[in-house]
Design a protein around this motif. Structure first.
Motif, PDB file in Angstrom:
ATOM      1  N   GLN A 378      63.576  16.928  23.678  1.00 43.73           N
ATOM      2  CA  GLN A 378      64.719  16.259  23.546  1.00 43.73           C
ATOM      3  C   GLN A 378      65.893  16.301  24.803  1.00 43.73           C
ATOM      4  OE1 GLN A 378      65.966  15.094  19.929  1.00 43.73           O
ATOM      5  NE2 GLN A 378      63.976  14.246  19.534  1.00 43.73           N
ATOM      6  N   GLY A 379      66.210  15.796  25.872  1.00 44.06           N
ATOM      7  CA  GLY A 379      67.990  15.897  26.466  1.00 44.06           C
ATOM      8  C   GLY A 379      67.321  16.714  27.554  1.00 44.06           C
ATOM      9  N   ASN A 380      66.027  16.506  27.877  1.00 44.30           N
ATOM     10  CA  ASN A 380      65.886  17.393  29.093  1.00 44.30           C
ATOM     11  C   ASN A 380      65.233  16.129  29.964  1.00 44.30           C
ATOM     12  OD1 ASN A 380      63.483  17.386  27.290  1.00 44.30           O
ATOM     13  ND2 ASN A 380      61.708  17.620  29.126  1.00 44.30           N
ATOM     14  N   THR A 381      66.415  15.926  31.026  1.00 44.94           N
ATOM     15  CA  THR A 381      66.083  14.305  31.911  1.00 44.94           C
ATOM     16  C   THR A 381      65.784  15.621  33.369  1.00 44.94           C
ATOM     17  OG1 THR A 381      68.154  15.047  32.389  1.00 44.94           O
ATOM     18  CG2 THR A 381      67.915  13.102  30.180  1.00 44.94           C
ATOM     19  N   LYS A 382      65.282  15.845  33.085  1.00 42.75           N
ATOM     20  CA  LYS A 382      65.214  16.199  34.868  1.00 42.75           C
ATOM     21  C   LYS A 382      64.579  17.761  34.793  1.00 42.75           C
ATOM     22  CE  LYS A 382      70.286  16.919  36.063  1.00 42.75           C
ATOM     23  NZ  LYS A 382      71.326  17.581  36.768  1.00 42.75           N
ATOM     24  N   THR A 383      64.265  18.958  33.360  1.00 42.53           N
ATOM     25  CA  THR A 383      62.913  19.771  33.519  1.00 42.53           C
ATOM     26  C   THR A 383      61.959  18.795  32.637  1.00 42.53           C
ATOM     27  OG1 THR A 383      65.252  21.183  33.284  1.00 42.53           O
ATOM     28  CG2 THR A 383      62.485  22.214  32.743  1.00 42.53           C
ATOM     29  N   GLN A 384      60.876  19.502  33.586  1.00 39.61           N
ATOM     30  CA  GLN A 384      59.559  18.804  33.413  1.00 39.61           C
ATOM     31  C   GLN A 384      59.615  19.832  31.682  1.00 39.61           C
ATOM     32  OE1 GLN A 384      57.239  19.579  36.254  1.00 39.61           O
ATOM     33  NE2 GLN A 384      57.827  18.891  37.667  1.00 39.61           N
ATOM     34  N   ASP A 385      58.723  18.855  30.970  1.00 45.42           N
ATOM     35  CA  ASP A 385      58.335  19.666  29.441  1.00 45.42           C
ATOM     36  C   ASP A 385      57.252  20.510  29.700  1.00 45.42           C
ATOM     37  OD1 ASP A 385      59.274  17.441  27.861  1.00 45.42           O
ATOM     38  OD2 ASP A 385      57.874  17.416  26.495  1.00 45.42           O
ATOM     39  N   GLU A 386      56.677  20.882  30.815  1.00 43.46           N
ATOM     40  CA  GLU A 386      55.697  22.003  31.037  1.00 43.46           C
ATOM     41  C   GLU A 386      57.004  23.360  31.575  1.00 43.46           C
ATOM     42  OE1 GLU A 386      52.688  23.364  34.221  1.00 43.46           O
ATOM     43  OE2 GLU A 386      52.864  21.876  34.242  1.00 43.46           O
ATOM     44  N   VAL A 387      58.428  23.756  31.566  1.00 43.05           N
ATOM     45  CA  VAL A 387      58.613  23.916  31.973  1.00 43.05           C
ATOM     46  C   VAL A 387      59.230  24.453  31.129  1.00 43.05           C
ATOM     47  CG1 VAL A 387      60.984  24.632  33.412  1.00 43.05           C
ATOM     48  CG2 VAL A 387      59.298  23.393  34.384  1.00 43.05           C
ATOM     49  N   LEU A 388      59.733  23.586  30.227  1.00 37.31           N
ATOM     50  CA  LEU A 388      60.504  24.596  28.571  1.00 37.31           C
ATOM     51  C   LEU A 388      59.311  24.610  27.972  1.00 37.31           C
ATOM     52  CD1 LEU A 388      62.215  21.628  27.989  1.00 37.31           C
ATOM     53  CD2 LEU A 388      62.984  23.270  29.418  1.00 37.31           C
ATOM     54  N   ARG A 389      57.917  24.397  27.961  1.00 39.40           N
ATOM     55  CA  ARG A 389      56.503  24.315  26.857  1.00 39.40           C
ATOM     56  C   ARG A 389      56.448  25.882  26.800  1.00 39.40           C
ATOM     57  NH1 ARG A 389      54.422  21.316  23.236  1.00 39.40           N
ATOM     58  NH2 ARG A 389      55.686  19.397  24.727  1.00 39.40           N
ATOM     59  N   ARG A 390      56.644  26.199  28.046  1.00 38.27           N
ATOM     60  CA  ARG A 390      56.251  27.763  28.471  1.00 38.27           C
ATOM     61  C   ARG A 390      56.591  28.693  27.773  1.00 38.27           C
ATOM     62  NH1 ARG A 390      56.691  27.053  35.122  1.00 38.27           N
ATOM     63  NH2 ARG A 390      59.171  27.846  35.689  1.00 38.27           N
ATOM     64  N   GLU A 391      58.184  28.715  28.037  1.00 39.98           N
ATOM     65  CA  GLU A 391      58.767  29.776  27.171  1.00 39.98           C
ATOM     66  C   GLU A 391      58.299  29.999  25.836  1.00 39.98           C
ATOM     67  OE1 GLU A 391      60.402  31.266  29.409  1.00 39.98           O
ATOM     68  OE2 GLU A 391      60.260  30.227  30.748  1.00 39.98           O
ATOM     69  N   VAL A 392      58.047  28.507  25.072  1.00 32.82           N
ATOM     70  CA  VAL A 392      57.789  29.237  24.089  1.00 32.82           C
ATOM     71  C   VAL A 392      56.656  29.883  23.274  1.00 32.82           C
ATOM     72  CG1 VAL A 392      57.237  27.298  21.367  1.00 32.82           C
ATOM     73  CG2 VAL A 392      58.710  26.457  23.345  1.00 32.82           C
ATOM     74  N   ARG A 393      57.143  30.134  21.958  1.00 33.61           N
ATOM     75  CA  ARG A 393      56.201  31.532  21.374  1.00 33.61           C
ATOM     76  C   ARG A 393      55.209  30.539  20.388  1.00 33.61           C
ATOM     77  NH1 ARG A 393      55.867  32.203  25.821  1.00 33.61           N
ATOM     78  NH2 ARG A 393      56.236  34.877  27.097  1.00 33.61           N
ATOM     79  N   GLN A 394      55.985  29.283  20.047  1.00 38.53           N
ATOM     80  CA  GLN A 394      55.506  29.274  18.813  1.00 38.53           C
ATOM     81  C   GLN A 394      54.313  27.645  19.332  1.00 38.53           C
ATOM     82  OE1 GLN A 394      55.833  29.141  14.900  1.00 38.53           O
ATOM     83  NE2 GLN A 394      53.816  27.980  14.966  1.00 38.53           N
ATOM     84  N   MET A 395      53.381  28.402  18.711  1.00 37.43           N
ATOM     85  CA  MET A 395      51.654  27.536  19.026  1.00 37.43           C
ATOM     86  C   MET A 395      51.999  26.353  17.668  1.00 37.43           C
ATOM     87  SD  MET A 395      51.180  28.602  21.897  1.00 37.43           S
ATOM     88  CE  MET A 395      52.711  28.787  22.568  1.00 37.43           C
ATOM     89  N   GLU A 396      51.706  25.183  18.664  1.00 33.77           N
ATOM     90  CA  GLU A 396      50.990  23.843  18.172  1.00 33.77           C
ATOM     91  C   GLU A 396      49.716  24.182  17.101  1.00 33.77           C
ATOM     92  OE1 GLU A 396      53.183  19.902  20.607  1.00 33.77           O
ATOM     93  OE2 GLU A 396      50.909  20.114  20.267  1.00 33.77           O
ATOM     94  N   GLY A 397      49.818  23.503  16.000  1.00 27.07           N
ATOM     95  CA  GLY A 397      48.506  23.843  15.346  1.00 27.07           C
ATOM     96  C   GLY A 397      48.301  25.452  14.785  1.00 27.07           C
TER      97      GLY A 397
END
Length: 783
Positions: A378-397
């Motif tokens: 939430q709050g990323n009006t400019k940055t694409q979700d993919e750009v943030l998601r690739r920094e995340v080490r906690q995986m869904e599932g």
């Protein structure tokens, strides 16, 4: 009607006859029946055919109908009136309410309370008007609201508490009300803030095992000192005292004093409201030692031995609550890595008062393994979700890992284009083993196009035009086009970098540049250096903290001389020529554990770099450099850092030593402050700085809170001690030739570029050294 004769008989009982008594009794009965009839008629129920409201000015009739527990068609009697009036009074809108019946119409007559048209506060300096108005809103006093005179007492008490919390016990507050037209009022609050009361003395009574000095060092409250202006530690507050009492308890419990107790506290203020005296009465008890520590309970998928290794307590050592809590935390973190995010570690003590021993049992309840349903941003009006998601080490599932969550937050915080990152884990409704991971981010505002003027003592006047974007089109790519024209020369640069050229995080970038530099403007020897070249950079992440970078490139260097060029440079050019084609390879390894890239407060950076002019270059040489810095957070507001840099260079093949234009330099904002930039170290025969092939610089800093600024994410102030110099060779290194300085420095990353300031005093300057007590730069990068 009772006749006059009858009234006379009644008024003169002595004249009453038996007949008169009977007549009077009959009339009296008639009177009672008539009164009862009239009273019964008045209290009789009636069906409300209509409701009329009179006296309204601002409030709508619909509002009255909404709160009035009666509607058309209801049956009402006079005995219901008090309840109806109370219902309208509870709204707080009215100063007076009357009810009456007109035929079958219920008439409600009201007098509205006045509305607050204005709240005017005068005399406040320590607390802003906006902050005071927020506090007043909390007690119901705000513009547009209904005024209740009883609120003024609450207002004064609230403001007193606001000022008491800041140590202003002599504050005086006077409130008033002025009637305005249209049933409105203006509220005036006049404040005389008085002086801040400071703590004159703190007494601790009853301590025997530890001295007053030892205990007072642990407290947040203190008497006035050098840093009290910044820390406000000499200002008393009830909350701070409560925290300090808990600190005292922790201090004793961490040293085995299980029976420690704060018996009482007394706080007194001098009549002039200037000085505060605090007395703390304590009972220490005796120290307890550890008998043994055991592990019990369920352990989930975590091997019992892994948790047992975390119990570092040994029998016979002094009991420490801090160690006990730390062990429980480590166990919780270890279970959290395997998905048991809500594990409970209960520590059960068994106290032997006779022998002053404590036995501990760590009871483990892992609970259910928790899985992540979704990772949201939430709050990323400019940055694409993919750009943030690739920094995340906690995986869904996968199961929740506290280690991966912490690392993900750190990686996001270190992105240049994010200002702050917050993470929450709400449970998924209807489940007891699933959560969502929600990241709320605040992006940095950045201008992609900037024109500006800067000035630095090292570079002079700087005309700058740049297109810089660290998050180009929200992709996380970096693009830079820079045009700089200053007193020292021209610098043109275009660069691009894709930090995720591959999914594995391999980065790819390039840089093309041109420089025309008049070196004398940099306080070095007098010659002109013209350079153009290009470079490609590959970055390879080795793990979460280590990165390897390789940058092959080419540059052409042309040297021009002036009438003031030193003889040594003229001789070098005569032997080697004034034009150089260099095929270069830059390589570096970095280990980075900092919590953020801009203004870190914990972690550290170690970087080893090598610059090699490859065989076939006009000049064949290499330069090695090590740079490291570590941050130690002492308190929430104080951080200590220690850093240093060592550089060495030499030639190989047919090249004797490092070319003069590749020498190391020291002095100035980027090395030893207090000495003029680039002026330390060896000199040419004409007394101009020549630099050297061996450089050593170190610095230590205490990063301080910034006064008057609550949020200082873009500002840093520090006291520092610098030491260093450059030498013509490793053999020429001499400790006595190192230069020292100390002072105060500040950096502000403004919307127009970084502003760096330094006030430093050289501590061991020698003859010939060029001192510069005040140094600054504006619009010039500082890292």
């Amino acid at each position: 009607m009772i006749s006059a004769v009858c009234w006379d008989e009644i008024a003169n009982p002595g004249a009453w006859s038996g007949r008169s008594l009977m007549k009077a009794y009959r009339y009296f009965l008639i009177f009672l029946m008539f009164s009862a009839a009239v009273s019964g008629a008045e209290a009789a129920d009636f069906v409300v055919k209509d409701i009329q409201v009179e006296g309204l000015q601002r409030i709508s009739a619909g509002t009255v109908f909404n709160y009035l527990p009666v509607q058309v068609g209801s049956t009402v009697s006079e005995k219901d009136y008090p309840e109806l009036i109370r219902a309208l009074f509870k709204t707080g809108f009215f100063a007076d309410v009357n009810l009456e019946r007109r035929d079958n119409v219920l008439v409600v007559t009201v007098t509205e309370r006045p509305a607050i048209a204005e709240v005017k506060i005068t005399g406040n300096k320590d607390i802003s008007t906006d902050d005071l108005k927020k506090a007043l809103t909390g007690v119901g006093l705000a513009e547009g609201r209904v005024f209740d005179r009883s609120l003024l007492d609450k207002v004064e008490q609230e403001l007193l508490q606001q000022y008491y919390s800041r140590g202003r016990y002599g504050v005086r507050i006077k409130s008033g009300m002025q009637a305005l037209e249209r049933n409105r009022v203006a509220i005036t609050i006049d404040i005389a803030e008085g002086e801040v009361a400071s703590i004159n003395r703190i007494n601790i009574v009853g301590n025997k095992a530890f001295s007053d000095k030892q205990l007072l060092k642990e407290l947040q409250l203190s008497t006035s000192g050098w840093f009290s202006f910044f820390t406000k530690d000499d200002q008393y507050s009830k909350q701070k005292l409560a925290a300090d009492l808990e600190t005292l308890r922790s201090f004793y419990l961490d040293r085995g004093y299980l029976k420690f107790n704060v018996e009482s506290t007394q706080v007194s203020i001098t009549p002039d409201k200037q000085d505060v005296y605090i007395t703390i009465n304590v009972s220490e008890g005796e120290p307890y030692i550890l008998d043994n520590a055991q592990l019990a309970g369920e352990f989930g998928v975590v091997p019992q031995e892994d948790l047992r290794k975390l119990i570092t307590l040994e029998a016979g050592e002094t009991f420490s609550r801090a160690k006990m809590t730390e062990i429980a935390k480590k166990m919780g973190d270890r279970l959290g890595e395997e998905g048991y995010s809500f594990a409970n570690i209960n520590t059960v003590p068994q106290v032997d008062d006779e022998h002053k021993k404590v036995a501990l049992t760590f009871v483990v309840d892992p609970g259910k393994r928790v899985y992540v349903r979704r990772v949201n941003f939430q709050g990323n009006t400019k940055t694409q979700d993919e750009v943030l998601r690739r920094e995340v080490r906690q995986m869904e599932g996968g199961w929740v890992s506290t280690k991966d969550l912490d690392r993900s937050k750190t990686r996001l915080q270190r992105l240049d284009y994010l200002e702050s990152v917050n993470v929450e884990m709400p449970a998924v409704p209807g489940t007891n083993d699933q959560v969502d991971v929600n990241y709320t981010i605040v992006e940095r505002s950045s201008n992609s196009l900037m024109f500006g003027i800067g000035y630095g003592q090292e570079s002079g006047l700087l005309l700058n035009a740049s297109l810089t974007q660290n998050n180009f089109l929200g992709t996380g790519n970096q693009l830079g086009i820079v045009f700089n024209n200053s007193d020292i020369g021209q610098n043109y640069n275009i660069s691009f970098n894709n930090p995720y050229y591959t999914l594995d995080g391999v980065s790819l970038g390039f840089r093309l540049y041109y420089r025309d530099i008049e070196s004398s403007k940099l306080n070095t020897a007098n010659y002109i250096q013209n350079v153009f070249g290009g470079q490609v950079t590959f970055g390879f992440p080795l793990n979460e903290f280590d990165t390897l970078r390789l940058s092959p490139g080419y540059e052409h260097i042309w040297i021009d001389t002036t009438k003031d060029t030193p003889t040594e440079i003229l001789d070098y050019l005569a032997r080697n020529g004034d034009s150089y084609d260099q095929f270069k390879l830059d390589a570096s390894w970095a280990h980075d554990t900092r919590d953020r890239a801009l203004f870190p407060t914990s972690g550290g950076l170690s970087q080893v770099a090598a610059e090699i002019a490859l065989p076939g270059s006009t000049a064949e040489y290499y330069k090695l450099n090590y740079r490291g810095i570590v941050y130690f957070p002492f308190t929430r507001w104080l951080t200590w850092s220690v850093g240093g840099e060592i550089g060495y260079g030499d030639g190989y093949g047919n090249t004797d030593g490092v070319p003069f234009f590749e020498n190391f330099y020291a002095g100035g904002l980027r090395s030893v402050r207090g000495y003029k930039a680039n002026t330390l170290g060896p000199r040419y025969s004409n007394d101009e700085p020549s630099g050297g092939v061996f450089k050593t610089v170190a610095s230590t800093q205490f990063i301080l809170p910034v006064p008057f600024i609550e949020k200082a994410e873009n500002v840093r102030v520090a006291t520092f001690f610098d030491i260093g110099n450059v030498f013509g060779s490793v053999d020429a290194f001499d400790v006595s030739e190192l230069r020292y300085s100390a002072g105060l420095a500040g950096i502000w990353v403004s919307p127009f570029g970084p502003i760096v300031l330094s006030v430093a005093a050289p501590l061991n300057a020698k003859s010939g050294d060029k001192k510069e007590y005040f140094q600054f730069s504006f619009g010039i990068p500082f890292n």
